[in-house]
Design an enzyme around this catalytic site. Structure first.
Site, mmCIF file in Angstrom:
data_model
loop_
_atom_site.group_PDB
_atom_site.id
_atom_site.type_symbol
_atom_site.label_atom_id
_atom_site.label_comp_id
_atom_site.label_asym_id
_atom_site.label_seq_id
_atom_site.Cartn_x
_atom_site.Cartn_y
_atom_site.Cartn_z
ATOM 1 N N LYS A 175 0.793 -1.291 -0.135
ATOM 2 C CA LYS A 175 0.021 0.043 -0.065
ATOM 3 C C LYS A 175 1.085 1.208 0.106
ATOM 4 O O LYS A 175 1.890 1.257 0.569
ATOM 5 C CB LYS A 175 -0.876 0.111 1.324
ATOM 6 C CG LYS A 175 -1.822 -1.411 1.417
ATOM 7 C CD LYS A 175 -2.857 -1.330 0.325
ATOM 8 C CE LYS A 175 -3.839 -2.576 0.817
ATOM 9 N NZ LYS A 175 -4.801 -2.710 -0.144
ATOM 10 N N LYS A 177 -1.925 1.346 -2.873
ATOM 11 C CA LYS A 177 -2.168 0.290 -3.973
ATOM 12 C C LYS A 177 -1.649 0.973 -5.270
ATOM 13 O O LYS A 177 -1.283 0.018 -6.140
ATOM 14 C CB LYS A 177 -3.464 -0.286 -4.149
ATOM 15 C CG LYS A 177 -4.636 0.730 -4.134
ATOM 16 C CD LYS A 177 -5.933 0.115 -4.557
ATOM 17 C CE LYS A 177 -6.528 -0.435 -3.383
ATOM 18 N NZ LYS A 177 -7.760 -1.244 -3.664
ATOM 19 N N HIS A 294 -6.274 -13.446 -7.820
ATOM 20 C CA HIS A 294 -7.319 -12.381 -7.058
ATOM 21 C C HIS A 294 -8.641 -12.384 -7.696
ATOM 22 O O HIS A 294 -8.844 -12.877 -9.053
ATOM 23 C CB HIS A 294 -6.697 -10.983 -7.282
ATOM 24 C CG HIS A 294 -7.318 -10.084 -6.258
ATOM 25 N ND1 HIS A 294 -8.484 -9.505 -6.487
ATOM 26 C CD2 HIS A 294 -6.799 -9.630 -4.964
ATOM 27 C CE1 HIS A 294 -8.834 -8.801 -5.353
ATOM 28 N NE2 HIS A 294 -8.029 -8.774 -4.640
ATOM 29 N N HIS A 327 -8.069 -15.671 -3.273
ATOM 30 C CA HIS A 327 -8.694 -14.917 -2.005
ATOM 31 C C HIS A 327 -10.042 -15.431 -1.720
ATOM 32 O O HIS A 327 -10.828 -15.803 -2.534
ATOM 33 C CB HIS A 327 -8.832 -13.426 -2.444
ATOM 34 C CG HIS A 327 -7.554 -12.757 -2.279
ATOM 35 N ND1 HIS A 327 -7.195 -11.798 -1.537
ATOM 36 C CD2 HIS A 327 -6.506 -12.877 -3.454
ATOM 37 C CE1 HIS A 327 -5.784 -11.428 -1.854
ATOM 38 N NE2 HIS A 327 -5.514 -12.169 -2.905
ATOM 39 N N SER A 379 -7.799 -12.456 3.516
ATOM 40 C CA SER A 379 -7.078 -10.842 3.248
ATOM 41 C C SER A 379 -8.224 -9.931 3.333
ATOM 42 O O SER A 379 -9.296 -10.088 2.774
ATOM 43 C CB SER A 379 -6.292 -10.834 2.030
ATOM 44 O OG SER A 379 -5.902 -9.491 1.507
ATOM 45 N N GLY A 381 -8.590 -6.142 5.727
ATOM 46 C CA GLY A 381 -8.954 -5.566 7.104
ATOM 47 C C GLY A 381 -8.687 -6.464 8.225
ATOM 48 O O GLY A 381 -9.348 -6.377 9.440
ATOM 49 N N GLY A 404 -2.839 -3.061 5.190
ATOM 50 C CA GLY A 404 -2.661 -2.207 6.329
ATOM 51 C C GLY A 404 -2.286 -2.567 7.595
ATOM 52 O O GLY A 404 -1.358 -2.063 8.273
#
Length: 475
Positions: A175, A177, A294, A327, A379, A381, A404
């Site tokens: 990040k 991104k 992804h 994911h 993935s 949060g 993050g």
């Protein structure tokens, strides 16, 4: 001449429109081991009987059209038509039901998710007689599974390549991104890998934009990988996103990644498309590259409860098309994912044989006949306080990916990576000692803070962060 052709020749062709249920609703049908089975959540328009709506789905997704056509007499509809063979009401819904449809295997091209989806989730989803339609699950027969290569390598081969066993793998999405230069991007990758992560990742949005062209990014990330490997003695990787505007350009990027000697590339499989994904998967197997997937755009397709397609179907399609990671939500983070439903499609990704289990949203028993498994990636949060729950929910064969939750550490990227690695090692050790991660998770993290100032700082920053919203997709 087929019997059907013979009959029509005798009685003459009768033009006109007839009810779908006369041909495509067959409640006495015994499904075959070679049939593709589908479970659709159907919401018909007022006045449309369930049998007619279910038959319409079977017809419009296989051989049928809105009127009788004379060329029906040139083939055997009984051999090729889809059949609605069962209808079951949805509890708590007045005008909604599950329609089970069986499709003969000969309707589908071998080894082509693209062709399978073109029929099963094609024009029928815009049919006016239906207010809404959702594909809840598919049973892929083993005869069709064996026409696919599947994941380039699979779970065990990846573990052997990385020489990492007995714990989940750790990752981080770089990040911000978008907007970093290639050199600064590579620096962030190096710091995260040096701090103890196994992987870093291109965000799905990162392809080859004016601020950072793909070739520059690949070079600086490769430098970061080799430098961090030399310092830590561990094998490292960065998911280099090969997604591009054409298949030719995508493969060019994958070839360059292989020439750099990096272990893994990445693809956005829904926006890139299944044809491109299968092409890249075949290249990765032939050339020793792992493939991270992804799922950008999935929520457009799967988030609405009454219309679209459930992610468990997209997960099955990915296992056929090919990918070593995908994911899969987190249950505890910022993205949609109810626990039992998530665990249901995690089983479908990893296991070889999955029994029907409606409590997890699994409508059919699925036998993958030794097709390699896919590692689910948690993935979105998540941070160090989530580590006990993630370790307990996903187990060892998973990637826990903190973006993050790594780069947001008050002391920088490397300390953020250290905090995550310490938290993971503490949870794995506690689990191996027989402690209950669900009940003792916070205590385990607090104990680890005593000998890791990096973890203590991370715990202080994120102690108040929660994403407590009800899941939209429930059983």
């Amino acid at each position: 001449m087929s019997p059907q052709t013979e009959t029509k020749a005798k009685v003459g062709f009768k033009a006109g429109v007839k009810d779908y249920k006369l041909t495509y609703y067959t409640p006495d049908y015994q499904t075959k081991d070679t049939d593709i089975l589908a479970a659709f959540r159907v919401t018909p328009q007022p006045g449309v009987p369930p049998e007619e709506a279910g038959a319409a789905v079977a017809a419009e997704s296989s051989t049928g059209t809105w009127t009788t056509v004379w060329t029906d007499g040139l083939t055997s509809l009984d051999r090729y038509k889809g059949r609605c063979y069962e209808i079951e009401p949805v509890p708590g819904e007045d005008n909604q039901f599950i329609a089970y449809v069986a499709y003969p295997l000969d309707l589908f091209e071998e080894g082509s998710v693209t062709n399978m989806f073109t029929s099963i989730v094609g024009n029928v989803f815009g049919f006016k007689a239906l207010r809404a339609l959702r594909l809840e699950d598919l049973r892929i027969p083993y005869a069709y599974v064996k026409t696919f290569q599947g994941p380039p390598h699979g779970i065990q081969v990846e573990r052997d390549k990385l020489n990492k066993y007995g714990r989940p793998l750790l990752g981080c999405t770089i990040k911000p991104k978008l907007g970093l230069s290639a050199k600064n991007y590579g620096r962030a990758v190096y710091e995260c890998l040096r701090g103890g992560l196994d992987f870093t990742k291109d965000d799905e949005n990162v392809n080859s934009q004016p601020f950072m062209r793909w070739r520059d990014r690949f070079l600086f990330c490769a430098e970061a990988i080799y430098k961090s490997q030399a310092e830590t003695g561990e094998i490292k990787g960065h998911y280099l996103n090969a997604t591009a505007g054409t298949c030719e350009e995508m493969l060019k990027r994958a070839v360059f990644a292989r020439e750099l000697g990096v272990p893994i590339v990445m693809h956005d499989y829904l926006t890139g498309g299944f044809t491109a994904n299968t092409t890249l998967s075949h290249y990765c197997r032939d050339n020793g590259l792992l493939l991270h997937i992804h799922r950008a755009m999935h929520a457009v397709i799967d988030r609405q409860k009454n219309h679209g397609m459930h992610f468990r179907v997209l997960a099955k399609a990915l296992r056929l098309s090919g990918g070593d990671h995908i994911h899969a939500g987190t249950v505890v983070g910022k993205l949609e994912g109810e626990r039992e439903i998530t665990l249901g499609f995690v089983d479908l990704l990893r296991d070889d044989y999955i029994k029907k289990d409606r409590s997890r949203g699994i409508y059919f028993t699925q036998d993958w006949v030794s097709l390699p498994g896919v590692i689910p990636v948690a993935s979105g949060g998540i941070h160090v306080w989530h580590m006990p729950a993630l370790t307990e929910i996903f187990g060892d064969d998973s990637v826990l990916q903190f973006g993050g939750g790594t780069l947001g550490h008050p002391w920088g990227n490397a300390p953020g990576a250290v905090a995550n690695r310490v938290a993971l090692e503490a949870c794995v050790q506690a689990r191996n000692e027989g402690r209950d991660l669900a009940r003792e998770g916070n205590a385990i993290i607090r104990e680890a803070c005593k000998w890791s100032p990096e973890l203590a700082a991370a715990c202080e920053v994120w102690k108040e962060i929660k994403f407590e919203f009800p899941a939209m997709d429930t059983l």
